[in-house]
Design a protein around this motif. Structure first.
Motif, PDB file in Angstrom:
ATOM      1  N   GLU A 141      10.424  -5.119   3.404  1.00 46.97           N
ATOM      2  CA  GLU A 141      11.365  -5.366   4.486  1.00 46.97           C
ATOM      3  C   GLU A 141      10.679  -5.175   5.833  1.00 46.97           C
ATOM      4  N   ASP A 142      11.230  -5.806   6.863  1.00 44.87           N
ATOM      5  CA  ASP A 142      10.712  -5.613   8.217  1.00 44.87           C
ATOM      6  C   ASP A 142      10.766  -4.129   8.561  1.00 44.87           C
ATOM      7  N   GLY A 143       9.723  -3.634   9.191  1.00 47.31           N
ATOM      8  CA  GLY A 143       9.673  -2.240   9.596  1.00 47.31           C
ATOM      9  C   GLY A 143       9.070  -1.312   8.555  1.00 47.31           C
ATOM     10  N   VAL A 144       9.006  -1.741   7.291  1.00 47.62           N
ATOM     11  CA  VAL A 144       8.398  -0.908   6.253  1.00 47.62           C
ATOM     12  C   VAL A 144       6.888  -1.018   6.385  1.00 47.62           C
ATOM     13  N   GLN A 145       6.226   0.138   6.498  1.00 46.66           N
ATOM     14  CA  GLN A 145       4.783   0.144   6.664  1.00 46.66           C
ATOM     15  C   GLN A 145       4.054   0.701   5.444  1.00 46.66           C
ATOM     16  N   VAL A 146       4.770   1.402   4.582  1.00 40.32           N
ATOM     17  CA  VAL A 146       4.148   1.982   3.394  1.00 40.32           C
ATOM     18  C   VAL A 146       4.981   1.603   2.176  1.00 40.32           C
ATOM     19  N   GLY A 198       4.760   2.657 -16.502  1.00 38.91           N
ATOM     20  CA  GLY A 198       3.528   2.486 -17.273  1.00 38.91           C
ATOM     21  C   GLY A 198       2.736   1.322 -16.723  1.00 38.91           C
ATOM     22  N   THR A 199       1.685   0.937 -17.434  1.00 38.88           N
ATOM     23  CA  THR A 199       0.861  -0.201 -17.050  1.00 38.88           C
ATOM     24  C   THR A 199       1.703  -1.469 -17.024  1.00 38.88           C
ATOM     25  N   LEU A 200       1.479  -2.302 -16.003  1.00 37.46           N
ATOM     26  CA  LEU A 200       2.211  -3.574 -15.882  1.00 37.46           C
ATOM     27  C   LEU A 200       1.249  -4.737 -16.057  1.00 37.46           C
ATOM     28  N   SER A 201       1.736  -5.810 -16.697  1.00 38.45           N
ATOM     29  CA  SER A 201       0.880  -6.980 -16.871  1.00 38.45           C
ATOM     30  C   SER A 201       0.759  -7.794 -15.590  1.00 38.45           C
ATOM     31  N   GLY A 202       1.736  -7.726 -14.695  1.00 40.11           N
ATOM     32  CA  GLY A 202       1.611  -8.485 -13.452  1.00 40.11           C
ATOM     33  C   GLY A 202       2.809  -8.364 -12.544  1.00 40.11           C
ATOM     34  N   GLY A 203       2.600  -8.809 -11.297  1.00 39.91           N
ATOM     35  CA  GLY A 203       3.670  -8.829 -10.307  1.00 39.91           C
ATOM     36  C   GLY A 203       3.137  -9.175  -8.934  1.00 39.91           C
ATOM     37  N   THR A 204       4.069  -9.362  -7.984  1.00 40.80           N
ATOM     38  CA  THR A 204       3.732  -9.816  -6.633  1.00 40.80           C
ATOM     39  C   THR A 204       4.382  -8.922  -5.592  1.00 40.80           C
ATOM     40  N   VAL A 205       3.642  -8.639  -4.524  1.00 49.20           N
ATOM     41  CA  VAL A 205       4.185  -7.990  -3.332  1.00 49.20           C
ATOM     42  C   VAL A 205       4.131  -9.014  -2.211  1.00 49.20           C
ATOM     43  N   VAL A 206       5.245  -9.153  -1.487  1.00 45.52           N
ATOM     44  CA  VAL A 206       5.342 -10.077  -0.357  1.00 45.52           C
ATOM     45  C   VAL A 206       5.379  -9.245   0.922  1.00 45.52           C
ATOM     46  N   LEU A 207       4.475  -9.548   1.847  1.00 41.84           N
ATOM     47  CA  LEU A 207       4.375  -8.803   3.099  1.00 41.84           C
ATOM     48  C   LEU A 207       5.620  -9.013   3.965  1.00 41.84           C
ATOM     49  N   ALA A 217      -2.227  -5.281 -14.098  1.00 40.43           N
ATOM     50  CA  ALA A 217      -3.306  -6.133 -14.602  1.00 40.43           C
ATOM     51  C   ALA A 217      -3.491  -7.410 -13.790  1.00 40.43           C
ATOM     52  N   ALA A 218      -2.428  -8.030 -13.346  1.00 40.62           N
ATOM     53  CA  ALA A 218      -2.516  -9.271 -12.571  1.00 40.62           C
ATOM     54  C   ALA A 218      -1.639  -9.114 -11.332  1.00 40.62           C
ATOM     55  N   PHE A 219      -2.238  -8.625 -10.251  1.00 42.44           N
ATOM     56  CA  PHE A 219      -1.519  -8.363  -8.999  1.00 42.44           C
ATOM     57  C   PHE A 219      -1.727  -9.508  -8.026  1.00 42.44           C
ATOM     58  N   THR A 220      -0.668  -9.867  -7.303  1.00 41.22           N
ATOM     59  CA  THR A 220      -0.745 -10.910  -6.281  1.00 41.22           C
ATOM     60  C   THR A 220      -0.101 -10.398  -5.000  1.00 41.22           C
ATOM     61  N   LEU A 221      -0.729 -10.695  -3.862  1.00 45.93           N
ATOM     62  CA  LEU A 221      -0.187 -10.383  -2.544  1.00 45.93           C
ATOM     63  C   LEU A 221       0.123 -11.698  -1.858  1.00 45.93           C
ATOM     64  N   ASP A 222       1.308 -11.806  -1.237  1.00 47.14           N
ATOM     65  CA  ASP A 222       1.725 -13.061  -0.614  1.00 47.14           C
ATOM     66  C   ASP A 222       2.224 -12.786   0.798  1.00 47.14           C
ATOM     67  N   VAL A 223       2.217 -13.831   1.649  1.00 50.57           N
ATOM     68  CA  VAL A 223       2.722 -13.703   3.020  1.00 50.57           C
ATOM     69  C   VAL A 223       4.243 -13.755   3.022  1.00 50.57           C
ATOM     70  N   GLY A 224       4.822 -13.121   4.036  1.00 51.70           N
ATOM     71  CA  GLY A 224       6.273 -13.087   4.141  1.00 51.70           C
ATOM     72  C   GLY A 224       6.862 -14.288   4.850  1.00 51.70           C
ATOM     73  N   THR A 225       6.025 -15.041   5.570  1.00 46.95           N
ATOM     74  CA  THR A 225       6.498 -16.185   6.347  1.00 46.95           C
ATOM     75  C   THR A 225       5.518 -17.339   6.179  1.00 46.95           C
ATOM     76  N   PRO A 226       6.004 -18.539   5.878  1.00 43.99           N
ATOM     77  CA  PRO A 226       5.098 -19.689   5.782  1.00 43.99           C
ATOM     78  C   PRO A 226       4.293 -19.852   7.068  1.00 43.99           C
ATOM     79  N   GLY A 227       3.020 -20.168   6.925  1.00 43.38           N
ATOM     80  CA  GLY A 227       2.144 -20.343   8.079  1.00 43.38           C
ATOM     81  C   GLY A 227       1.274 -19.128   8.353  1.00 43.38           C
ATOM     82  N   GLN A 228       1.672 -17.959   7.848  1.00 40.27           N
ATOM     83  CA  GLN A 228       0.816 -16.786   7.993  1.00 40.27           C
ATOM     84  C   GLN A 228      -0.345 -16.889   7.000  1.00 40.27           C
ATOM     85  N   LEU A 229      -1.454 -16.240   7.345  1.00 37.12           N
ATOM     86  CA  LEU A 229      -2.636 -16.249   6.491  1.00 37.12           C
ATOM     87  C   LEU A 229      -2.992 -14.825   6.084  1.00 37.12           C
TER      88      LEU A 229
END
Length: 127
Positions: A45-50, A57-66, A85-97
């Motif tokens: 969420e906006d304002g969350v920094q941590v 337990g161990t996870l096979s995968g998932g995504t965090v969106v900034l 095991a399979a972590f993905t990080l994604d942008v919160g707004t299209p156009g961000q890099l």
């Protein structure tokens, strides 16, 4: 975030120096503790920094969106207490890099930090 300082008096002397601060200062006090399961998709969420992920337990995968509306200079910290095991990080707004993007396994007790640059709409890995 913009911090604006205005003089309230055009004739400042040591006894009359007054300023007015408009805005808010944020610290790392804004955090989110999550207990994800496999296939998670956590939107920071906006304002969350941590973001602390504490799965059962161990996870096979998932995504965090900034956060979708970061401020210039915002730093986000993300950590996990268990292997993802399979972590993905994604942008919160299209156009961000993301420079220094993470993908693949995220080890138990691993963490990372990204800093947002508003002029370039880019998240840079800084830790």
């Amino acid at each position: 975030m913009t911090l604006q300082i205005q003089h309230t008096d055009d004739t400042l002397t040591p006894s009359s120096e007054r300023i007015r601060v408009v805005g808010a200062l944020l610290s790392n006090a804004a955090y989110s503790l999550q207990t994800p399961t496999t296939g998670f998709n956590i939107q920071m969420e906006d304002g969350v920094q941590v973001l602390v992920m504490n799965p059962a337990g161990t996870l096979s995968g998932g995504t965090v969106v900034l956060p979708p509306n970061p401020w210039d200079g915002q730093i986000v910290n993300v950590s996990t207490s268990r292997l993802i095991a399979a972590f993905t990080l994604d942008v919160g707004t299209p156009g961000q890099l993301i420079v220094g993007n993470l993908s693949g396994p995220l080890a138990a007790s691993e963490f990372f930090q990204f800093l947002y640059s508003a002029p370039t709409t880019t998240w840079f890995r800084v830790g």
